[in-house]
Design a protein around this motif. Sequence first.
Motif, PDB file in Angstrom:
ATOM      1  N   LEU A  63      26.679  83.822-100.200  1.00 54.89           N
ATOM      2  CA  LEU A  63      26.834  83.557 -98.769  1.00 54.89           C
ATOM      3  C   LEU A  63      28.296  83.688 -98.335  1.00 54.89           C
ATOM      4  CD1 LEU A  63      24.369  80.565 -98.337  1.00 54.89           C
ATOM      5  CD2 LEU A  63      24.048  82.933 -97.577  1.00 54.89           C
ATOM      6  N   ALA A  64      29.214  83.238 -99.174  1.00 56.50           N
ATOM      7  CA  ALA A  64      30.636  83.371 -98.860  1.00 56.50           C
ATOM      8  C   ALA A  64      31.047  84.837 -98.792  1.00 56.50           C
ATOM      9  CB  ALA A  64      31.479  82.626 -99.897  1.00 56.50           C
ATOM     10  N   LEU A  65      30.571  85.633 -99.742  1.00 57.07           N
ATOM     11  CA  LEU A  65      30.897  87.060 -99.737  1.00 57.07           C
ATOM     12  C   LEU A  65      30.292  87.763 -98.526  1.00 57.07           C
ATOM     13  CD1 LEU A  65      30.459  87.868-103.529  1.00 57.07           C
ATOM     14  CD2 LEU A  65      32.604  87.777-102.243  1.00 57.07           C
ATOM     15  N   ALA A  66      29.064  87.406 -98.179  1.00 57.91           N
ATOM     16  CA  ALA A  66      28.418  87.998 -97.008  1.00 57.91           C
ATOM     17  C   ALA A  66      29.185  87.641 -95.741  1.00 57.91           C
ATOM     18  CB  ALA A  66      26.968  87.538 -96.910  1.00 57.91           C
ATOM     19  N   THR A  67      29.616  86.392 -95.640  1.00 55.21           N
ATOM     20  CA  THR A  67      30.393  85.950 -94.483  1.00 55.21           C
ATOM     21  C   THR A  67      31.707  86.712 -94.392  1.00 55.21           C
ATOM     22  OG1 THR A  67      29.413  83.753 -94.623  1.00 55.21           O
ATOM     23  CG2 THR A  67      31.457  83.947 -93.380  1.00 55.21           C
ATOM     24  N   LYS A  68      32.360  86.883 -95.523  1.00 57.57           N
ATOM     25  CA  LYS A  68      33.632  87.618 -95.556  1.00 57.57           C
ATOM     26  C   LYS A  68      33.429  89.066 -95.105  1.00 57.57           C
ATOM     27  CE  LYS A  68      37.284  89.025 -98.732  1.00 57.57           C
ATOM     28  NZ  LYS A  68      37.738  89.001-100.124  1.00 57.57           N
ATOM     29  N   GLU A  69      32.371  89.706 -95.587  1.00 55.48           N
ATOM     30  CA  GLU A  69      32.088  91.089 -95.208  1.00 55.48           C
ATOM     31  C   GLU A  69      31.797  91.205 -93.715  1.00 55.48           C
ATOM     32  OE1 GLU A  69      32.215  93.992 -96.952  1.00 55.48           O
ATOM     33  OE2 GLU A  69      33.141  92.780 -98.512  1.00 55.48           O
ATOM     34  N   ILE A  70      31.054  90.248 -93.177  1.00 58.84           N
ATOM     35  CA  ILE A  70      30.750  90.271 -91.747  1.00 58.84           C
ATOM     36  C   ILE A  70      32.025  90.136 -90.940  1.00 58.84           C
ATOM     37  CG2 ILE A  70      29.650  88.959 -89.878  1.00 58.84           C
ATOM     38  CD1 ILE A  70      27.414  88.310 -91.922  1.00 58.84           C
ATOM     39  N   LYS A  71      32.880  89.203 -91.332  1.00 56.10           N
ATOM     40  CA  LYS A  71      34.144  89.010 -90.607  1.00 56.10           C
ATOM     41  C   LYS A  71      35.030  90.248 -90.701  1.00 56.10           C
ATOM     42  CE  LYS A  71      34.406  84.002 -90.752  1.00 56.10           C
ATOM     43  NZ  LYS A  71      35.152  82.834 -91.242  1.00 56.10           N
ATOM     44  N   GLN A  72      35.104  90.857 -91.879  1.00 58.71           N
ATOM     45  CA  GLN A  72      35.911  92.076 -92.039  1.00 58.71           C
ATOM     46  C   GLN A  72      35.343  93.210 -91.206  1.00 58.71           C
ATOM     47  OE1 GLN A  72      36.122  92.822 -96.253  1.00 58.71           O
ATOM     48  NE2 GLN A  72      37.872  91.477 -96.522  1.00 58.71           N
ATOM     49  N   GLY A  73      34.024  93.304 -91.140  1.00 63.90           N
ATOM     50  CA  GLY A  73      33.384  94.332 -90.326  1.00 63.90           C
ATOM     51  C   GLY A  73      33.720  94.168 -88.869  1.00 63.90           C
ATOM     52  N   ARG A  74      33.695  92.937 -88.394  1.00 67.72           N
ATOM     53  CA  ARG A  74      34.041  92.674 -86.996  1.00 67.72           C
ATOM     54  C   ARG A  74      35.493  93.002 -86.736  1.00 67.72           C
ATOM     55  NH1 ARG A  74      31.053  86.907 -85.905  1.00 67.72           N
ATOM     56  NH2 ARG A  74      28.935  87.722 -85.839  1.00 67.72           N
ATOM     57  N   THR A  75      36.356  92.641 -87.672  1.00 68.08           N
ATOM     58  CA  THR A  75      37.787  92.921 -87.502  1.00 68.08           C
ATOM     59  C   THR A  75      38.051  94.410 -87.459  1.00 68.08           C
ATOM     60  OG1 THR A  75      38.325  90.886 -88.688  1.00 68.08           O
ATOM     61  CG2 THR A  75      40.073  92.507 -88.474  1.00 68.08           C
ATOM     62  N   SER A  76      37.411  95.174 -88.358  1.00 71.09           N
ATOM     63  CA  SER A  76      37.636  96.611 -88.373  1.00 71.09           C
ATOM     64  C   SER A  76      37.051  97.255 -87.129  1.00 71.09           C
ATOM     65  CB  SER A  76      37.047  97.249 -89.636  1.00 71.09           C
ATOM     66  OG  SER A  76      35.649  97.150 -89.641  1.00 71.09           O
ATOM     67  N   GLU A  77      35.943  96.742 -86.595  1.00 77.40           N
ATOM     68  CA  GLU A  77      35.379  97.289 -85.360  1.00 77.40           C
ATOM     69  C   GLU A  77      36.328  97.059 -84.201  1.00 77.40           C
ATOM     70  OE1 GLU A  77      31.525  95.639 -84.655  1.00 77.40           O
ATOM     71  OE2 GLU A  77      30.688  96.483 -86.501  1.00 77.40           O
ATOM     72  N   LEU A  78      36.969  95.887 -84.177  1.00 71.43           N
ATOM     73  CA  LEU A  78      37.902  95.597 -83.090  1.00 71.43           C
ATOM     74  C   LEU A  78      39.138  96.484 -83.169  1.00 71.43           C
ATOM     75  CD1 LEU A  78      37.730  91.683 -83.035  1.00 71.43           C
ATOM     76  CD2 LEU A  78      36.743  93.264 -81.377  1.00 71.43           C
ATOM     77  N   THR A  79      39.637  96.732 -84.376  1.00 72.55           N
ATOM     78  CA  THR A  79      40.842  97.538 -84.511  1.00 72.55           C
ATOM     79  C   THR A  79      40.546  99.024 -84.327  1.00 72.55           C
ATOM     80  OG1 THR A  79      40.606  97.601 -86.911  1.00 72.55           O
ATOM     81  CG2 THR A  79      42.018  95.874 -85.989  1.00 72.55           C
ATOM     82  N   LEU A  80      39.338  99.475 -84.695  1.00 69.67           N
ATOM     83  CA  LEU A  80      38.996 100.879 -84.521  1.00 69.67           C
ATOM     84  C   LEU A  80      38.568 101.192 -83.103  1.00 69.67           C
ATOM     85  CD1 LEU A  80      36.987 101.585 -87.804  1.00 69.67           C
ATOM     86  CD2 LEU A  80      39.321 102.279 -87.267  1.00 69.67           C
ATOM     87  N   GLY A  81      37.996 100.215 -82.432  1.00 69.30           N
ATOM     88  CA  GLY A  81      37.473 100.421 -81.084  1.00 69.30           C
ATOM     89  C   GLY A  81      38.528 100.559 -80.090  1.00 69.30           C
TER      90      GLY A  81
END
Length: 81
Positions: A63-81
Motif C-alpha cells: 500500500l505504501a508503494l502504491a501510494t508513492k507511485e500514485i503521488k509520483q504520477g500526479r507530480t509528473s502529470e503536473l510538471t508535464l502538463g
Amino acid sequence: MRQFNAQIGQAAQAVNASQGVLVDLFERIENFFRRLEAYVELPPTEGMMEIIVKVMAEVLLILALATKEIKQGRTSELTLG
C-alpha cells in the motif's frame, strides 16, 4: 489543437491503465483478507501469528508503494502538463 486532443487521449488511457492496476491490487488484498478471516477464528499458534504479522507488514508495504507511485504520477502529470 490536434496535439492537445492527442495528449488528452493519452492521459485518459494512462488513467484507465493506472486504475486497472489499482483495482487488481485491491482485489488481491481483499482476497487475502477473506482467507485470513478463516484463520482468525482458530486459536492462534505462535507460528501462525508470526506469519500473519509478516503478511500484514507486506500488505502495508504494498500500500505504501502504491501510494508513492500514485503521488509520483500526479507530480509528473503536473510538471508535464
